[in-house]
Design a protein around this motif. Structure first.
Motif, PDB file in Angstrom:
ATOM      1  N   GLY A   8     -70.228  98.233  20.551  1.00  0.00           N
ATOM      2  CA  GLY A   8     -70.755  97.043  21.220  1.00  0.00           C
ATOM      3  C   GLY A   8     -69.656  96.219  21.861  1.00  0.00           C
ATOM      4  N   ARG A   9     -68.540  96.063  21.165  1.00  0.00           N
ATOM      5  CA  ARG A   9     -67.417  95.312  21.729  1.00  0.00           C
ATOM      6  C   ARG A   9     -66.863  95.996  22.968  1.00  0.00           C
ATOM      7  N   VAL A  10     -66.756  97.309  22.921  1.00  0.00           N
ATOM      8  CA  VAL A  10     -66.251  98.063  24.073  1.00  0.00           C
ATOM      9  C   VAL A  10     -67.193  97.880  25.258  1.00  0.00           C
ATOM     10  N   LEU A  11     -68.479  98.105  25.048  1.00  0.00           N
ATOM     11  CA  LEU A  11     -69.453  97.985  26.130  1.00  0.00           C
ATOM     12  C   LEU A  11     -69.491  96.568  26.692  1.00  0.00           C
ATOM     13  N   PHE A  12     -69.414  95.588  25.827  1.00  0.00           N
ATOM     14  CA  PHE A  12     -69.454  94.183  26.235  1.00  0.00           C
ATOM     15  C   PHE A  12     -68.216  93.828  27.060  1.00  0.00           C
ATOM     16  N   SER A  13     -67.069  94.337  26.658  1.00  0.00           N
ATOM     17  CA  SER A  13     -65.801  93.968  27.295  1.00  0.00           C
ATOM     18  C   SER A  13     -65.589  94.599  28.657  1.00  0.00           C
ATOM     19  N   VAL A  14     -66.215  95.732  28.912  1.00  0.00           N
ATOM     20  CA  VAL A  14     -66.004  96.445  30.180  1.00  0.00           C
ATOM     21  C   VAL A  14     -66.283  95.533  31.371  1.00  0.00           C
ATOM     22  N   LEU A  15     -67.374  94.785  31.335  1.00  0.00           N
ATOM     23  CA  LEU A  15     -67.730  93.902  32.446  1.00  0.00           C
ATOM     24  C   LEU A  15     -66.646  92.861  32.698  1.00  0.00           C
ATOM     25  N   PHE A  16     -66.154  92.253  31.645  1.00  0.00           N
ATOM     26  CA  PHE A  16     -65.172  91.181  31.807  1.00  0.00           C
ATOM     27  C   PHE A  16     -63.818  91.703  32.257  1.00  0.00           C
ATOM     28  N   LEU A  17     -63.416  92.844  31.737  1.00  0.00           N
ATOM     29  CA  LEU A  17     -62.130  93.407  32.126  1.00  0.00           C
ATOM     30  C   LEU A  17     -62.162  93.915  33.572  1.00  0.00           C
ATOM     31  N   SER A  18     -63.260  94.533  33.972  1.00  0.00           N
ATOM     32  CA  SER A  18     -63.354  94.984  35.363  1.00  0.00           C
ATOM     33  C   SER A  18     -63.472  93.793  36.307  1.00  0.00           C
ATOM     34  N   SER A  19     -64.139  92.747  35.880  1.00  0.00           N
ATOM     35  CA  SER A  19     -64.227  91.537  36.700  1.00  0.00           C
ATOM     36  C   SER A  19     -62.866  90.868  36.818  1.00  0.00           C
ATOM     37  N   ALA A  20     -62.126  90.826  35.732  1.00  0.00           N
ATOM     38  CA  ALA A  20     -60.770  90.256  35.779  1.00  0.00           C
ATOM     39  C   ALA A  20     -59.902  91.046  36.748  1.00  0.00           C
ATOM     40  N   LEU A  21     -59.997  92.356  36.700  1.00  0.00           N
ATOM     41  CA  LEU A  21     -59.234  93.198  37.626  1.00  0.00           C
ATOM     42  C   LEU A  21     -59.598  92.853  39.071  1.00  0.00           C
ATOM     43  N   GLY A  22     -60.870  92.658  39.331  1.00  0.00           N
ATOM     44  CA  GLY A  22     -61.307  92.255  40.661  1.00  0.00           C
ATOM     45  C   GLY A  22     -60.743  90.916  41.079  1.00  0.00           C
ATOM     46  N   HIS A  23     -60.656  89.987  40.137  1.00  0.00           N
ATOM     47  CA  HIS A  23     -60.078  88.673  40.442  1.00  0.00           C
ATOM     48  C   HIS A  23     -58.609  88.799  40.860  1.00  0.00           C
ATOM     49  N   PHE A  24     -57.900  89.781  40.306  1.00  0.00           N
ATOM     50  CA  PHE A  24     -56.484  89.958  40.625  1.00  0.00           C
ATOM     51  C   PHE A  24     -56.247  90.836  41.851  1.00  0.00           C
ATOM     52  N   THR A  25     -57.145  91.777  42.107  1.00  0.00           N
ATOM     53  CA  THR A  25     -56.941  92.698  43.231  1.00  0.00           C
ATOM     54  C   THR A  25     -57.660  92.250  44.500  1.00  0.00           C
ATOM     55  N   GLN A  26     -58.644  91.383  44.367  1.00  0.00           N
ATOM     56  CA  GLN A  26     -59.409  90.901  45.520  1.00  0.00           C
ATOM     57  C   GLN A  26     -59.380  89.374  45.570  1.00  0.00           C
ATOM     58  N   THR A  27     -58.228  88.816  45.247  1.00  0.00           N
ATOM     59  CA  THR A  27     -58.079  87.366  45.129  1.00  0.00           C
ATOM     60  C   THR A  27     -58.467  86.643  46.412  1.00  0.00           C
ATOM     61  N   GLU A  28     -57.976  87.119  47.538  1.00  0.00           N
ATOM     62  CA  GLU A  28     -58.238  86.416  48.805  1.00  0.00           C
ATOM     63  C   GLU A  28     -59.725  86.389  49.133  1.00  0.00           C
ATOM     64  N   ALA A  29     -60.404  87.518  48.985  1.00  0.00           N
ATOM     65  CA  ALA A  29     -61.836  87.574  49.276  1.00  0.00           C
ATOM     66  C   ALA A  29     -62.613  86.655  48.336  1.00  0.00           C
ATOM     67  N   MET A  30     -62.269  86.698  47.048  1.00  0.00           N
ATOM     68  CA  MET A  30     -62.957  85.850  46.082  1.00  0.00           C
ATOM     69  C   MET A  30     -62.643  84.381  46.326  1.00  0.00           C
ATOM     70  N   ALA A  31     -61.412  84.088  46.714  1.00  0.00           N
ATOM     71  CA  ALA A  31     -61.040  82.702  47.015  1.00  0.00           C
ATOM     72  C   ALA A  31     -61.809  82.198  48.231  1.00  0.00           C
ATOM     73  N   GLY A  32     -62.039  83.065  49.203  1.00  0.00           N
ATOM     74  CA  GLY A  32     -62.837  82.683  50.360  1.00  0.00           C
ATOM     75  C   GLY A  32     -64.256  82.329  49.966  1.00  0.00           C
ATOM     76  N   TYR A  33     -64.832  83.116  49.065  1.00  0.00           N
ATOM     77  CA  TYR A  33     -66.179  82.821  48.571  1.00  0.00           C
ATOM     78  C   TYR A  33     -66.183  81.512  47.782  1.00  0.00           C
ATOM     79  N   ALA A  34     -65.176  81.336  46.921  1.00  0.00           N
ATOM     80  CA  ALA A  34     -65.080  80.099  46.131  1.00  0.00           C
ATOM     81  C   ALA A  34     -64.928  78.887  47.045  1.00  0.00           C
TER      82      ALA A  34
END
Length: 138
Positions: A8-34
């Protein structure tokens, strides 16, 4: 039971870790949306949210003060829902529906994270964790 909690912890964490990766690799696009949502300092907000998602996700995944990690996720998800997914402001029905889905997802995940805070703080035998809970008086 320990293995089920770990899965359960593994399955739960996948979303947050992949989202964090997106925040670091797609910062400019996400900042534009923000920025389009009116957030001040959108790049800092995106990177800060990425850090909190990564720390919270890793903490829950590894079982290192997992109660604190789950609390970090709550602290991230609630403002994200309220500031980034304001479906009530949308006039286009399709955009409104998309934002409502994201808003409800963030609320549901915040609720699940809050339950994890209590779970990790009150269960005596967590098993398969690196540390015990940080908070035991909740």
């Amino acid at each position: 039971m320990d293995v089920l909690v770990l899965i359960g912890r593994v399955l739960f964490s996948v979303l947050f870790l992949s989202s964090a990766l997106g925040h670091f690799t797609q910062t400019e696009a996400m900042a534009g949306y923000a920025k389009s949502r009116g957030l001040p300092q959108p790049k800092i907000a995106v990177l800060g949210a990425g850090v909190l998602l990564a720390l919270g996700g890793l903490s829950v995944l590894l079982g290192v003060w997992a109660d604190l990690g789950a609390l970090l996720l709550v602290i991230t998800l609630l403002p994200m829902a309220l500031l980034m997914h304001q479906f009530w402001k949308e006039t286009d029905p399709q955009a409104k529906q998309g934002e409502m889905i994201q808003f409800n997802k963030d609320l549901a995940l915040a609720g699940a994270s809050l339950m994890l805070v209590a779970f990790f703080a009150h269960v005596d035998e967590l098993g398969l964790t690196i540390t015990g809970p940080l908070f035991t008086c909740l």
